[in-house]
Design an enzyme around this catalytic site. Structure first.
Site, mmCIF file in Angstrom:
data_model
loop_
_atom_site.group_PDB
_atom_site.id
_atom_site.type_symbol
_atom_site.label_atom_id
_atom_site.label_comp_id
_atom_site.label_asym_id
_atom_site.label_seq_id
_atom_site.Cartn_x
_atom_site.Cartn_y
_atom_site.Cartn_z
ATOM 1 N N GLY A 47 0.819 -1.194 0.000
ATOM 2 C CA GLY A 47 0.000 0.000 0.000
ATOM 3 C C GLY A 47 0.855 1.247 0.000
ATOM 4 N N GLN A 52 2.686 10.032 1.386
ATOM 5 C CA GLN A 52 3.979 9.361 1.531
ATOM 6 C C GLN A 52 4.941 9.753 0.420
ATOM 7 O OE1 GLN A 52 2.010 5.321 2.199
ATOM 8 N NE2 GLN A 52 3.937 5.147 3.341
ATOM 9 N N CYS A 90 5.578 -0.116 7.473
ATOM 10 C CA CYS A 90 5.212 1.005 6.618
ATOM 11 C C CYS A 90 6.436 1.438 5.816
ATOM 12 C CB CYS A 90 4.707 2.156 7.481
ATOM 13 S SG CYS A 90 4.139 3.597 6.563
ATOM 14 N N LEU A 91 6.210 1.748 4.562
ATOM 15 C CA LEU A 91 7.314 2.214 3.727
ATOM 16 C C LEU A 91 7.894 3.529 4.238
ATOM 17 C CD1 LEU A 91 5.799 1.359 0.222
ATOM 18 C CD2 LEU A 91 7.600 0.116 1.454
ATOM 19 N N HIS A 132 -4.869 1.148 7.195
ATOM 20 C CA HIS A 132 -3.528 1.735 7.301
ATOM 21 C C HIS A 132 -3.375 2.898 6.323
ATOM 22 C CE1 HIS A 132 0.976 1.251 7.850
ATOM 23 N NE2 HIS A 132 0.900 1.996 6.755
ATOM 24 N N GLU A 133 -3.707 2.663 5.057
ATOM 25 C CA GLU A 133 -3.504 3.702 4.039
ATOM 26 C C GLU A 133 -4.455 4.875 4.224
ATOM 27 O OE1 GLU A 133 -0.793 3.649 2.442
ATOM 28 O OE2 GLU A 133 -0.356 1.577 2.933
ATOM 29 N N HIS A 136 -3.251 7.372 6.715
ATOM 30 C CA HIS A 136 -2.255 8.320 6.197
ATOM 31 C C HIS A 136 -2.924 9.594 5.687
ATOM 32 C CE1 HIS A 136 1.640 6.347 6.351
ATOM 33 N NE2 HIS A 136 1.157 5.252 5.801
#
Length: 166
Positions: A47, A52, A90-91, A132-133, A136
């Site tokens: 994701g 991000q 997470c990235l 999660h996304e 953000h």
């Protein structure tokens, strides 16, 4: 298409800002979504949210359990059921993981790149990714929901200890 830089670090200001709705369904949005797709593919994640990559717009990509990459513009959670507790990474927080409680099933309403509304649902990892996304987009990181973050080494030790117990 190009690969964008993924912002990292809990102190990165952009990651803590609420995103604006997408109002123009144009080539600029298509380019952003294409770039995010390429960036996510290269990073090997499941994701990615627009903030991000430094863009404060309500757009995310989620790889579902059929390995399809879903584009969700202006997404919102319509319904959720159940509960799961699992590891998340997470990235934007590379090399760190934490246990987070999320719903087991989630239904999302979103627009596609042309502005057409649709609904999609997912369970397990897909439901976790939706939550999660979308977090953000409101300026929140998963690290706010877990008791502690584990490094790669700590996670390896934890997994080894769990295997030994079994």
């Amino acid at each position: 298409m190009s690969i964008r830089t993924i912002l990292t670090g809990e102190d990165e200001p952009v990651l803590h800002k609420a995103c604006h709705p997408v109002t123009n369904f144009d080539q600029k949005l298509a380019d952003l979504l294409d770039d995010m797709r390429e960036t996510l593919t290269k990073a090997g994640g499941v994701g990615l949210a627009a903030p991000q990559v430094g863009i404060l717009r309500r757009a995310v990509l989620v790889v579902n359990d059929q390995d399809q990459m879903l584009e969700l513009v202006n997404p919102e959670i319509l319904d959720q059921k159940g509960e799961q507790d699992g590891l998340e990474g997470c990235l934007s927080l590379p090399g760190k993981w934490g246990y987070v409680k999320r719903p087991e099933w989630v239904k999302v309403k979103a627009q596609d790149r042309t502005g057409t509304w649709f609904e999609v649902e997912g369970t397990g990892l897909t439901a976790r990714c939706f939550c999660h996304e979308l977090s953000h987009l409101d300026g929140h990181l998963y690290s706010e929901l877990c008791d502690r973050l584990y490094t790669s080494d700590e996670l390896d030790e934890l997994m080894e200890a769990q295997e030994t117990e079994e």
